[in-house]
Scaffold this motif. Structure first.
Motif, short mmCIF file in Angstrom:
data_model
loop_
_atom_site.label_atom_id
_atom_site.label_comp_id
_atom_site.label_asym_id
_atom_site.label_seq_id
_atom_site.Cartn_x
_atom_site.Cartn_y
_atom_site.Cartn_z
N PRO A 104 88.86 5.54 148.44
CA PRO A 104 89.21 4.17 148.03
C PRO A 104 90.05 3.47 149.09
CG PRO A 104 89.63 5.74 146.25
CD PRO A 104 89.36 6.54 147.48
N PHE A 146 88.45 -0.08 141.53
CA PHE A 146 89.32 0.67 140.65
C PHE A 146 90.64 -0.07 140.46
CE2 PHE A 146 86.98 4.50 140.08
CZ PHE A 146 86.28 4.72 141.26
N ASP A 171 104.06 7.78 140.27
CA ASP A 171 102.97 8.37 139.49
C ASP A 171 101.88 7.31 139.34
OD1 ASP A 171 102.88 9.99 136.19
OD2 ASP A 171 101.30 9.42 137.59
N MET A 172 100.76 7.49 140.00
CA MET A 172 99.71 6.47 140.06
C MET A 172 98.47 6.94 139.30
SD MET A 172 98.22 4.46 143.39
CE MET A 172 97.71 5.92 144.24
N ARG A 173 98.04 6.11 138.35
CA ARG A 173 96.89 6.44 137.51
C ARG A 173 95.80 5.40 137.69
NH1 ARG A 173 98.14 11.46 134.84
NH2 ARG A 173 100.36 11.68 135.34
N PHE A 174 94.55 5.86 137.60
CA PHE A 174 93.41 5.01 137.85
C PHE A 174 92.57 4.77 136.61
CE2 PHE A 174 93.03 4.42 142.44
CZ PHE A 174 94.01 5.28 142.90
N GLY A 175 91.89 3.62 136.60
CA GLY A 175 90.85 3.37 135.62
C GLY A 175 89.54 4.02 136.07
N TYR A 231 99.40 12.79 147.38
CA TYR A 231 98.66 13.00 146.13
C TYR A 231 97.36 13.75 146.41
CZ TYR A 231 101.14 8.57 144.82
OH TYR A 231 102.05 7.55 144.60
N TYR A 289 93.81 13.97 144.25
CA TYR A 289 93.04 13.48 143.12
C TYR A 289 91.67 14.15 143.10
CZ TYR A 289 96.21 9.48 142.41
OH TYR A 289 97.30 8.68 142.15
N PRO A 297 89.51 8.31 139.83
CA PRO A 297 90.27 9.44 140.35
C PRO A 297 91.28 9.95 139.31
CG PRO A 297 90.14 7.69 141.99
CD PRO A 297 89.63 7.12 140.70
N LEU A 350 94.56 12.34 138.76
CA LEU A 350 95.64 12.97 139.51
C LEU A 350 95.72 14.46 139.20
CD1 LEU A 350 98.14 12.56 141.37
CD2 LEU A 350 99.48 12.28 139.27
N GLN A 398 101.10 15.72 142.62
CA GLN A 398 101.83 14.76 143.44
C GLN A 398 103.03 15.46 144.05
OE1 GLN A 398 103.32 11.36 141.25
NE2 GLN A 398 104.78 10.82 142.86
N GLN A 400 106.51 15.03 146.54
CA GLN A 400 107.51 14.20 147.21
C GLN A 400 108.13 15.14 148.24
OE1 GLN A 400 107.87 10.99 146.69
NE2 GLN A 400 109.53 10.68 148.14
N ASP A 458 104.64 16.21 140.10
CA ASP A 458 103.80 16.22 138.89
C ASP A 458 102.58 17.07 139.16
OD1 ASP A 458 102.29 13.57 136.80
OD2 ASP A 458 102.27 15.75 136.64
N SER A 489 101.00 18.30 136.15
CA SER A 489 100.66 18.52 134.75
C SER A 489 99.15 18.57 134.51
CB SER A 489 101.30 17.44 133.88
OG SER A 489 100.88 16.15 134.30
#
Lengths: 112, 113
Positions: A44, A89, A99-103, B33, B35, B43, B45, B48, B50, B56, B58
């Protein structure tokens, strides 16, 4: 659970017209929103972003609108060009965490 | 222009075998990250970081997946043993700070046969 939702898997528009891609989110902790564009077999590419303190951000042909009360954002592309054909996206970041979340993405096809 | 490097681009492996992916983020990017993207989906996750610390994981299936970023620079994602359902695109991304865009590599397309 799907915290970022793109309910339209595909969209087709004519060249020169406006493309509107929609995104909804459920997590009220999201405070930064992004749109990415993806071509097949590539990663992406970042397109445009908006902070939760704003309701609009514009960059050339691309404008993102954020409606916090409705937990909704949209990407407007005008005028649309055939080269804009890709999967778009929506992504959201939880404040202070990265914390990055995608559709699930919307496939845009712009017809000449 | 700085890029996120990933290798290999493509990997075909038999189920029950071990497979590893490598990522070199953009220099100076503290957040990294991993993914996983299944065709037709967004995508997801997996982990992650740092710097060298996991922030993270989970969503990482820890019975078979592991990830490390020992010196806080490049990172490796491993699957052992691979299963048919692991076939997907594995994407690495990095970002510089809080509330900024992440930059993605070209991904590794894994096919488990």
């Amino acid at each position: 659970d799907q915290q970022v939702k793109q309910n339209s898997p595909s969209l087709s528009v004519q060249e020169g017209r406006i493309s509107i891609l929609n995104c909804d989110y459920t997590n009220s902790m999201f405070d930064y929103f992004l749109w990415y564009k993806k071509y097949p077999a590539e990663g992406p590419t970042f397109l445009i972003s908006i902070s939760s303190i704003k309701d609009k951000n514009e960059d050339g042909r691309f404008t993102v609108f954020l409606n916090k009360s409705a937990k909704h954002l949209s990407l407007h592309i005008v005028p649309s060009q055939p080269g804009d054909s890709a999967v778009y996206f929506c992504a959201a970041i939880v404040g202070g965490s990265n914390d990055m979340r995608f559709g699930a993405g919307t496939r845009l096809t712009v017809k000449p | 222009e700085a890029e996120v490097a990933q290798s290999p681009r493509y990997k075909i492996t038999e189920k029950s075998q071990a497979v590893a992916f490598w990522c070199d983020p953009i220099s100076g990017h503290a957040t990294l990250y991993w993914y996983r993207q299944i065709l037709g989906q967004g995508p997801e996750l997996l982990v992650q970081f740092q710097d060298e610390s996991v922030v993270d994981d989970s969503q990482l299936p820890k019975d078979r997946f592991s990830a490390e970023r020992l010196k806080g620079v490049d990172s490796t994602l491993k699957i052992q043993p691979a299963e048919l359902g692991d076939s997907a695109m594995y994407l690495c991304a990095s970002s510089h700070g809080m509330n900024t865009e992440a930059f993605f590599g070209q991904g590794t397309r894994l096919t488990v046969v």
